[in-house]
Motif scaffolding. Structure first.
Motif, PDB file in Angstrom:
ATOM      1  N   UNK A  47     -13.245  -4.440   7.076  1.00  0.00           N
ATOM      2  CA  UNK A  47     -12.773  -5.460   6.304  1.00  0.00           C
ATOM      3  C   UNK A  47     -13.512  -5.369   4.850  1.00  0.00           C
ATOM      4  N   UNK A  52      -0.262 -10.692 -14.437  1.00  0.00           N
ATOM      5  CA  UNK A  52      -0.456  -9.363 -13.412  1.00  0.00           C
ATOM      6  C   UNK A  52      -1.947  -9.645 -12.797  1.00  0.00           C
ATOM      7  N   UNK A  74      -5.251  -8.982  -3.683  1.00  0.00           N
ATOM      8  CA  UNK A  74      -6.634  -8.599  -3.175  1.00  0.00           C
ATOM      9  C   UNK A  74      -6.839  -9.374  -1.846  1.00  0.00           C
ATOM     10  N   UNK A  82      -7.961  -3.059  -7.674  1.00  0.00           N
ATOM     11  CA  UNK A  82      -7.016  -3.914  -8.598  1.00  0.00           C
ATOM     12  C   UNK A  82      -7.874  -3.891  -9.922  1.00  0.00           C
ATOM     13  N   UNK A  88      -6.231  -1.253 -11.784  1.00  0.00           N
ATOM     14  CA  UNK A  88      -4.834  -1.197 -11.900  1.00  0.00           C
ATOM     15  C   UNK A  88      -4.424  -2.412 -13.259  1.00  0.00           C
ATOM     16  N   UNK A  89      -5.519  -3.302 -13.201  1.00  0.00           N
ATOM     17  CA  UNK A  89      -5.184  -4.172 -14.523  1.00  0.00           C
ATOM     18  C   UNK A  89      -5.619  -3.503 -15.743  1.00  0.00           C
ATOM     19  N   UNK A 125      -5.957  -7.130   6.714  1.00  0.00           N
ATOM     20  CA  UNK A 125      -6.773  -6.072   7.393  1.00  0.00           C
ATOM     21  C   UNK A 125      -7.700  -6.944   8.290  1.00  0.00           C
ATOM     22  N   UNK A 175     -10.531  -2.177  -2.537  1.00  0.00           N
ATOM     23  CA  UNK A 175      -9.215  -2.981  -3.112  1.00  0.00           C
ATOM     24  C   UNK A 175      -9.778  -3.514  -4.437  1.00  0.00           C
ATOM     25  N   UNK A 176     -10.844  -4.233  -4.148  1.00  0.00           N
ATOM     26  CA  UNK A 176     -11.141  -4.943  -5.598  1.00  0.00           C
ATOM     27  C   UNK A 176     -11.224  -3.934  -6.639  1.00  0.00           C
ATOM     28  N   UNK A 217      -3.336   5.800  -9.401  1.00  0.00           N
ATOM     29  CA  UNK A 217      -3.394   4.618  -8.509  1.00  0.00           C
ATOM     30  C   UNK A 217      -2.633   4.758  -6.984  1.00  0.00           C
ATOM     31  N   UNK A 236      -7.304  -8.512   2.171  1.00  0.00           N
ATOM     32  CA  UNK A 236      -8.334  -8.800   2.923  1.00  0.00           C
ATOM     33  C   UNK A 236      -7.945  -9.674   4.218  1.00  0.00           C
ATOM     34  N   UNK A 268     -12.581  -2.390   2.907  1.00  0.00           N
ATOM     35  CA  UNK A 268     -11.263  -2.453   2.151  1.00  0.00           C
ATOM     36  C   UNK A 268     -11.498  -3.514   1.185  1.00  0.00           C
ATOM     37  N   UNK A 269     -12.069  -4.498   1.294  1.00  0.00           N
ATOM     38  CA  UNK A 269     -12.044  -5.613   0.323  1.00  0.00           C
ATOM     39  C   UNK A 269     -12.748  -5.069  -0.931  1.00  0.00           C
ATOM     40  N   UNK A 296      -2.455  -9.746  -8.847  1.00  0.00           N
ATOM     41  CA  UNK A 296      -3.234  -8.758  -8.296  1.00  0.00           C
ATOM     42  C   UNK A 296      -4.460  -9.453  -7.345  1.00  0.00           C
ATOM     43  N   UNK A 316       0.780  -1.211   0.010  1.00  0.00           N
ATOM     44  CA  UNK A 316       0.092   0.058   0.033  1.00  0.00           C
ATOM     45  C   UNK A 316       0.862   1.337   0.189  1.00  0.00           C
ATOM     46  N   UNK A 317       0.368   2.157  -0.272  1.00  0.00           N
ATOM     47  CA  UNK A 317       1.310   3.635  -0.677  1.00  0.00           C
ATOM     48  C   UNK A 317       1.982   4.057   0.585  1.00  0.00           C
ATOM     49  N   UNK A 340      -5.171   4.392  -3.941  1.00  0.00           N
ATOM     50  CA  UNK A 340      -4.688   3.380  -2.635  1.00  0.00           C
ATOM     51  C   UNK A 340      -4.531   3.879  -1.309  1.00  0.00           C
TER      52      UNK A 340
END
Lengths: 192, 301, 458, 611, 111
Positions: free
Chosen positions: D150, C383, C391, D161, D164-165, C398, D157-158, D126, C395, D153-154, C387, C358-359, D130
């Motif tokens: 949770x 990739x 992910x 992600x 990003x792809x 966290x 981030x999904x 990105x 999860x 975040x899940x 990724x 994470x950044x 993030x």
């Protein structure tokens, strides 16, 4: 018919203006009397014929209304047990002024056939002011209509002031109510 | 600008007077229907003025502010409404959505003050009113979508002029299904018998109006009259080609209102979820088929 | 003053320290520091032992790649030794042996010599895991390690049979000379499997659950960060120079590694023991590193190894210390660990965020750059796999962090003494600092470990 | 001359300072946060409108900034919401466990937002994206539940992600990492894939239909001062990415849905948007917790934004942009009112609250103005954006989307009224007798937001002119708005004069007020004295109708309300099962299995090579 | 040909590790595997009539030597094999001490 051209319009005093307004108000109040659909006793059976095509209460501007806030007339139709009287007093106090009470049948007058019963009150007048009595153990519809017309005349001649009497000797009424009912505003009736 | 506002107020007053007298006449007609004499034609006026003269009860500032806001919203809506294709207060600002949404302000004001009155029946009444609104609003707006899409303008005068031009005829003929849905939705809007779930005197003691008396109730009656006028005039302008002169408007207005009133007097009353399921079954289906036919296939009679 | 001292002295002191049991850990620290100092003094270049010609002679090569690896390994061993002087003092000689083995492993460019050092460091690893008081798991690790290294030896001998040499440089030239990749496939597979067992790649690492699942403050960091880093470096060197996968071998290895990444994270997602979460996440990280080497992204793979090694040290130390005092490492029983010790909590959180990528942390820069490199190489499917794995990793980390930061029903109090805290803060600050200031990371490029010239006695 | 880079560095510095100050004393730290956000907002507003911020970079290593109207529009709205919410910090942070990190992460996420909207490089976008996710993620568990963080975040981030792809797909196919040129350069199937991936990211952050599970959980359980930021500001990130996908990439230009000449991709997004409107409205009507209800309303408004941006004409885009502003202000104000009530009473559950108007009238007014705008009723901003979207949909003639939109707008009236009736109106509960109105510091933002709601509703010309700049930048025709804010849409098809509507509404209210004043003063009566068919009721809880407010409506659809929740739970279970299978296969205790794997690989390989 | 025998021996060792669960038997099979491997290494360096690669003053050049390197490797391999076996036995002893059985199945996973 005095000609109004020359005589200067006399400056009406505040009371007179109120009076003038009150008279106009009376016209409207007289011609649109709303009944509170509160059928306590057996005389209520007289109302449907009064509303339907034979006597048509609506042409006098009268019609049934759901809540005391909106109603003008509290219709006491028949005998009044103590429990119902508590409800009646509570509803009467919820009505908006000016309000009138019409008592149908002989029970509110002198207790009628239930004169010597332990549960029924004999004189409605002791507890709330009554404007029009319609006698008869089940007065027929004509009598009821006549009662309403009498009420309208009373309003016209400013004598239908039961609600003013209630304010004037409020204590007296309350005293009578407490004597016969014990506690008017009942708590914990449904074990809240 | 001031003149337009004054004309608007004039229109609102005209609306009140017209609708109250038409309602009075209708009470007489219904009386005659039931073989009784029925009240005087100005009985509605007497009722309203009697209410205004009475001294009533107030449940706090929100109870009164709600009534004022409601009546203000409805008067505002009425000021925008064109009577005929040339009598309108604010030239080409009478967009259709103003009426739908300023009516909503009226509804919100009444709902707020009804809930503010603290009576559970009032809240139930408000809930029923809002649910019925949810029910009849969507099919009606779909039909209006078709009308606006066809006539190319969403201003009421524009729609009237579109129907009055030579080529095309009234939308009730051009879009038959749309007309039917419009009329059913009008019944819902007016709260006429089949959909009169929120006034329901027997069930919830006249719904939202349970705590009102005296002047608040009087103002709500005025509000009711003007909103009925707005809804019926909407129907007249959208489906019956509006009016070129005042008399044509009066005749159409009276015809529509009496028809709605007569249908209402022979009907029972729906349960609230029946209202919703009914509106989302047939009227919505008819509205969508009408829209598809009119917009995609372009078959407009 | 040549590179051989890096191996010889720890070996010598290891055997001496058996005599003076009490001073073993101090000797270890001294030798470690000596190695670090030596590393900064030595210049690059090869060393020949015994002056023989190339198939016979054993030669070591010190270049930038192995220098970075050695600094990391020795530094970490010194740090772990300092932290564990009190309770794991008597393991000093074993750690010395491990240091010798690992230094030799990284330095040597002779295949058989590589096998020897692999065995030495293996034995040291078995002894370290025996400190977990779980003999069956240690035996499991020993058996697998032995099988792995004998397979590796098998591969080396086949190569020797074919090309007659054991030296890296000569071997590479010989293979390049008659470039028939089909015949080289079997030895390379055997060697890859041999190394795979030690480097925790997926199908071969059934011992990891036993070894790290019950680790303590000494064996956990040693196996999870020092051994993992060393073997990743070595595997990387071998993949990058020797194996140069092509054809079916390449597809099979890539499939293995991608499955390794995804399954590693899924296994971590499904486990509730904290140590298991960490070990499966390090399995996934190891597969990512191997995948990067296979695709030629050497520079960022090196940085990833370093970052992972540092973060895993912090995480394992924190969790193992807590488990020792609390007794069980279920996330429920460790709930609210950081409510009392905020500093340790912050360090652990920063380490976890860096592993998640994470950044503001070094993990993010590394992840972003190696993904860009992969995208440059057109590997979109890899990739996507990485990724998705990150992910899932996000999860479960966290979920872990949220549990550790907020107290559950029972109250736990774990005390970290000052030396632990100092190490954590230093590492956390390093992760944070390099996260934003990324200039030094761009110095090394992909050809950092080109083992080309043949080191002859000439 | 404020420079973007200084703003970000100041914010990062301020976040560490806020950490220290809050350690000293919560009040001091929170006031410092207010000052920091105010400074940033002031400098943004001062220089930003004229694109005056300079974009030179000398400290941050690989960052490049550039200014766009689109980016600035989002930044100024979100910074404004941050500023308004920061006024709440001094009163709420007292009871949180990690209050010092609260202020720090709050400012860090603001720095991330400024960076995210001012960059033109994908990787930088990105990076900030993030950064916002993980800083806000640590704020959520300070509220009621831990799992909320949770799931938030899940899903976030999904989304990132997927983005990003998409970014790497663009990079590998066109070699561009620059946003504008990258999006313009891709074409063909790559464009479709990138379009879908960016939309997944947009949907995840907006909480639109398929990916909306986290919205009620996160907003419902987030700490009270943070949910306005979550729903007012952070949801707009999803809108920003959705715009990138919908406006910049038009992948399936040729696959037109011919009847309404809209590309297939756009049409599908419109359908998904309308599903999320309908689903959000239905779930909001059913919800009992006020904050979860407002979360579902954000979901349905997210649906509106998606529909607006998928109609491919400037009126719809203007409606979408305006809706972003109107929704941000309205939902922030609504959440803040609920937060004020929650601070005073400690709960946001509607069945435990009632009659707050007696003690907190100003909060009530703030909530009233907010819901008028959320329901899209004239004098407020929500009406104009909804009107623009309606006119665009009608002009396009999309019937099924229109059904959803009309259902959504009327439905929003239903569910926003519910907290008003249940929380504020009705009898005053005994237990809330001691409650006092929110302190002055908290009322400042409420007044500002009320004023802004009305301003956006009555004089939209300034904002619509700014939106015209954005439309010009995106390459679409500007909206026809005259100086006196008369909006003319589709050359005459729809003309709206919001100022006139408000004036006429005011005149109407004035007339009603005169009628009210002239008549007799009515007798004020307590709320307990109501017509209950003459039964004596003395417990105000009995008289307060707020539980299952729309019971008959809810009964119609109560059986199938959690399709998606079951889907995601089974997904999580599937991943766990695969994990356990992996453990069973590879991590077994006896050595035989590993040997088996080694042997099979060798055999497989030899068989592969030998053939 | 000898190489095939070595590989078979190696496979026997692997099979041994495969099947039995007794710790000692597994160590024995490990040794069998390593012996197989060592033989394989030796067989790599074999040339037909080469003599033992002992360099002494008396040897004349021109003789054919067996390749000395694998033999050197084997020596170290044997030593390492011994090392691992010794460690394995030590661990086996500690297993016996804790679970007083050698069979891995009977131990159960006493955590």
């Amino acid at each position: 018919m005095l000609s109004t051209k020359f005589t200067p319009a006399t400056k009406l005093s505040k009371a007179e203006i109120d009076r003038k307004w009150w008279e106009i108000g009376d016209f409207f109040r007289r011609n649109s009397l709303w009944l509170l659909m509160y059928c306590t006793g057996c005389c209520a059976i007289e109302l449907p014929p009064a509303m339907t095509s034979a006597y048509d209460m609506e042409r006098l501007g009268m019609g049934p209304m759901a809540t005391p806030r909106q109603a003008d007339i509290l219709l006491v139709s028949g005998y009044l047990s103590l429990k119902t009287l508590r409800r009646l007093i509570y509803t009467y106090e919820q009505m908006s002024e000016p309000r009138y009470v019409v008592a149908l049948g002989s029970c509110p007058i002198n207790g009628g056939i239930y004169h010597d019963s332990h549960a029924v009150i004999n004189q409605l007048d002791q507890y709330i002011p009554v404007d029009v009595y319609v006698a008869g153990c089940m007065p027929n519809t004509e009598a009821v209509m006549n009662g309403f017309v009498d009420l309208m005349d009373q309003i016209k001649h400013k004598t239908a002031n039961g609600w003013k009497k209630y304010h004037a000797n409020f204590e007296w009424y309350k005293e009578n109510q407490r004597n016969s009912l014990g506690e008017v505003d009942v708590h914990d009736e449904f074990h809240e | 600008m001031i003149i337009n506002v004054l004309v608007g107020i004039g229109i609102a007053f005209f609306a009140f007077v017209l609708q109250t007298s038409v309602a009075g006449l209708n009470r007489k007609i219904v009386g005659r229907l039931q073989k009784r004499i029925g009240p005087r034609w100005y009985q509605e006026f007497i009722d309203i003025f009697k209410l205004l003269s009475k001294r009533s009860v107030s449940h706090g500032w929100i109870f009164d502010f709600g009534v004022i806001m409601a009546l203000g919203g409805i008067i505002g809506t009425a000021m925008f409404m064109p009577i005929t294709s040339n009598i309108v207060a604010f030239q080409d600002y009478d967009n259709f959505f103003i009426f739908v949404y300023l009516l909503a302000v009226g509804m919100l004001g009444m709902a707020m003050s009804a809930s503010g009155s603290g009576n559970p029946w009032a809240s139930i009444g408000v809930m029923r009113a809002l649910t019925t609104m949810l029910a009849y609003e969507v099919p009606f707006l779909i039909v209006v979508l078709t009308i606006i899409n066809l006539s190319g303008t969403s201003s009421m005068t524009g729609i009237q002029i579109f129907q009055q031009t030579a080529g095309n005829n009234w939308f009730i003929l051009a879009l038959p299904l749309g007309g039917i849905v419009g009329f059913i939705a009008l019944m819902g809007m007016l709260g006429k018998k089949p959909f009169e779930t929120y006034i329901a005197p027997a069930e919830i003691a006249s719904g939202p109006m349970v705590e009102y008396g005296g002047k608040q109730l009087g103002m709500l009656f005025i509000l009711h009259e003007i909103s009925v006028w707005i809804e019926v005039t909407l129907f007249v302008h959208l489906f019956l080609g509006g009016a070129t002169n005042i008399f044509e408007f009066l005749i159409k207005y009276f015809a529509v209102y009496t028809l709605a009133n007569l249908i209402s007097n022979v009907n029972g009353r729906f349960k609230i979820d029946q209202v919703v399921t009914f509106f989302y079954k047939w009227p919505l289906l008819m509205a969508v088929t009408q829209a598809v036919i009119a917009i995609y296939f372009g078959w407009v009679i | 003053m040549s590179a051989i001292l890096l191996v010889a002295i720890p070996l010598l002191v290891a055997f001496l320290s058996i005599l003076v049991k009490k001073y073993a850990p101090y000797l270890l620290i001294i030798v470690g520091l000596f190695n670090l100092v030596m590393l900064f003094l030595l210049q690059d270049g090869g060393v020949i032992i015994g002056g023989f010609d190339q198939p016979l002679g054993i030669n070591l090569l010190l270049n930038l790649y192995s220098r970075i690896a050695l600094i990391l390994i020795n530094a970490l061993i010194v740090v772990i030794a300092c932290l564990n002087i009190k309770d794991y003092g008597k393991y000093g000689s074993i750690l010395l042996l491990a240091m010798a083995g690992l230094n030799g492993l990284v330095l040597t460019v002779d295949l058989f010599n590589f096998f020897v050092f692999l065995e030495i460091s293996g034995i040291a690893a078995y002894l370290i895991t025996s400190s977990n008081k779980k003999p069956t798991n240690t035996f499991h690790y020993l058996a697998l390690g032995a099988v792995g290294s004998s397979l590796f030896l098998f591969g080396v001998i086949i190569l020797y049979a074919m090309y007659g040499t054991l030296n890296y440089g000569a071997m590479i030239e010989a293979i390049a000379a008659n470039n028939n990749y089909a015949e080289v496939v079997l030895p390379f597979t055997l060697m890859f499997i041999g190394l795979g067992v030690e480097a925790k790649l997926l199908p071969f690492n059934s011992w990891v659950k036993g070894a790290l699942g019950h680790s303590n403050t000494m064996s956990g960091p040693m196996i999870a960060s020092v051994y993992a880093a060393a073997l990743s470096f070595v595997l990387g060197r071998m993949i990058d120079n020797l194996f140069l996968f092509q054809g079916t071998l390449l597809t099979i290895v890539t499939v293995l590694l991608t499955v390794g990444i995804l399954l590693g994270d899924f296994m971590a997602f499904s486990s509730t023991k904290t140590r298991e979460i960490l070990l499966f996440s390090s399995v996934a990280q190891a597969s990512i590193v191997a995948l990067l080497f296979v695709n030629g992204v050497v520079a960022w793979a090196v940085w990833l190894i370093i970052a992972n090694a540092l973060s895993k040290t912090v995480m394992f130390l924190v969790i193992n210390k807590a488990t020792k005092e609390v007794g069980c490492d279920e996330t429920k029983s460790l709930q609210g660990l950081f409510t009392k010790n905020i500093l340790v909590g912050l360090a652990f959180t920063l380490a976890t965020l860096s592993v998640m990528g994470l950044p503001l942390l070094v993990g993010f820069m590394i992840k972003l750059n190696f993904l860009t490199a992969l995208a440059g190489a057109g590997q979109i499917w890899l990739i996507v796999a990485i990724l998705i794995a990150s992910l899932v990793e996000g999860i479960y980390f966290v979920r872990l962090l949220v549990k550790l930061w907020y107290k559950g029903e029972n109250e736990i109090s774990v005390k970290y003494n000052l030396s632990f805290k100092v190490v954590f803060v230093v590492i956390a600050l390093a992760l944070l600092a390099f996260g934003s200031y990324t200039a030094p990371m761009n110095q090394i490029d992909n050809s950092v470990d080109a083992v080309t010239e043949v080191v002859n006695n000439g | 001359m404020a420079s973007i880079e200084y703003l970000i560095l100041i914010l990062v510095g301020a976040s560490f300072l806020a950490y220290l100050f809050t350690k000293l004393n919560t009040y001091l730290g929170s006031v410092f946060t207010i000052l920091a956000t105010m400074f940033v907002f002031a400098s943004l507003a001062g220089y930003g409108f004229g694109m005056g911020l300079d974009t030179t970079v000398n400290y941050l290593p690989w960052f490049t900034f550039n200014q766009t109207y689109l980016g600035f529009y989002f930044v100024i709205i979100i910074a404004f919401v941050y500023l308004m919410v920061s006024f709440f910090h001094p009163y709420y942070l007292g009871q949180y466990k990690y209050k010092d990190s609260y202020n720090m992460l709050f400012l860090l996420s603001l720095a991330g937002i400024i960076g995210a909207f001012y960059t033109d490089n994908f990787l930088q976008l990105f990076f900030f994206f993030e950064l916002i996710i993980w800083t806000t993620m640590f704020l959520i568990p300070q509220g009621k539940s831990r799992e909320a963080a949770v799931s938030y975040f899940g899903f976030s981030v999904a989304g990132s992600v997927a983005m990003l792809i998409g970014i790497f797909l663009i990079f590998s196919s066109t070699g561009q990492l620059d946003i504008t040129s990258g999006l313009a350069a891709i074409s063909g199937t790559n464009a479709i894939i990138v379009f879908i991936l960016f939309l997944i990211a947009g949907f995840a952050k907006l909480g639109a239909f398929p990916l909306h599970i986290w919205l009620p959980i996160a907003h419902g359980n987030a700490p009270h001062p943070f949910s306005p930021v979550l729903s007012g500001a952070l949801v707009k990130l999803g809108a920003f990415i959705g715009i990138l996908a919908l406006v910049r990439i038009v992948p399936t230009a040729n696959l037109l849905v011919d009847s309404i000449n809209l590309p297939l991709g756009q049409w599908l997004v419109a359908i998904l948007g309308s599903i999320s409107i309908v689903f959000g409205t239905l779930m909001a009507i059913k919800e009992d917790d006020a904050k979860k209800l407002l979360a579902y309303s954000s979901m349905s408004h997210g649906g509106y934004i998606l529909v607006a941006f998928s109609l491919m004409n400037s009126v719809a885009f203007a409606g979408g942009f305006y809706h972003i502003l109107a929704h941000a202000i309205a939902s922030a104000a609504a959440f803040m009112a609920i937060a004020a009530v929650a601070r005073a009473t400690g709960t946001t559950k509607m069945k435990e609250l009632g009659g707050m108007i007696h003690k907190m009238p100003i909060t009530y007014l703030a909530y009233l103005v907010a819901i008028i705008s959320m329901a899209g009723i004239p004098p407020m901003g929500g009406f104009i954006s909804k009107w623009l979207i309606f006119m665009a949909v009608i002009n396009k003639g999309m019937i099924f989307v229109a059904i959803a939109i009309f259902f959504g707008s009327v439905g929003s009236f239903l569910y926003v009224f519910r907290p008003l009736a249940a929380l504020f109106l009705g009898q005053e509960f005994r237990e809330y007798k001691h409650v006092k109105e929110a302190p002055i510091m908290m009322l400042i933002p409420t007044f500002i937001l009320m004023g802004l709601n009305v301003y956006t509703g009555v004089f939209p010309s300034f904002i619509l002119n700014f939106i015209n700049n954005i439309l010009g930048e995106l390459g679409y025709a500007a909206l026809n708005v005259t100086s006196s804010s008369i909006i003319n849409v589709f050359d005459g098809q729809g003309i709206l004069n919001p100022a006139l509507i408000s004036l006429v509404f005011a005149v109407g209210v004035f007339i009603a007020f005169i009628i009210f004043i002239l008549l007799k003063k009515s007798r004020s009566v307590s709320l307990m004295d109501t017509y209950t068919a003459a039964n004596f009721v003395h417990d105000e809880h009995l008289l307060h109708y707020s539980v299952d407010f729309y019971a008959p409506l809810e009964r119609l659809y109560e059986k199938h309300t959690n399709w998606m929740t079951k889907f995601y739970e089974s997904l999580a279970k599937k991943v766990k099962e695969i994990g356990n299978l992996g453990k069973y296969l590879f991590m077994s205790k006896n050595i035989g299995t590993t040997m088996l794997w080694i042997i099979t690989i060798i055999i497989l390989l030899l068989w592969g090579v030998a053939l | 040909m000898i190489q095939y025998a070595a590989i078979i021996l190696f496979v026997f060792g692997l099979y041994g590790l495969f099947t039995n669960r007794n710790v000692i038997k597994m160590i024995v099979s490990l040794n069998v595997m390593e012996v197989g491997l060592n033989i394989f290494i030796i067989s790599i360096g074999f040339t037909y009539d080469g003599i033992a690669p002992i360099l002494s003053s008396t040897t004349a050049n021109g003789l054919l030597y067996v390749d000395p390197l694998p033999q050197a490797l084997v020596l170290t391999a044997i030593v390492i094999g011994v090392g691992t076996t010794a460690l394995g036995l030590a661990i086996a002893k500690s297993i016996h001490k804790t679970y007083n059985t050698f069979d891995l199945d009977e131990m159960g996973d006493k955590e």
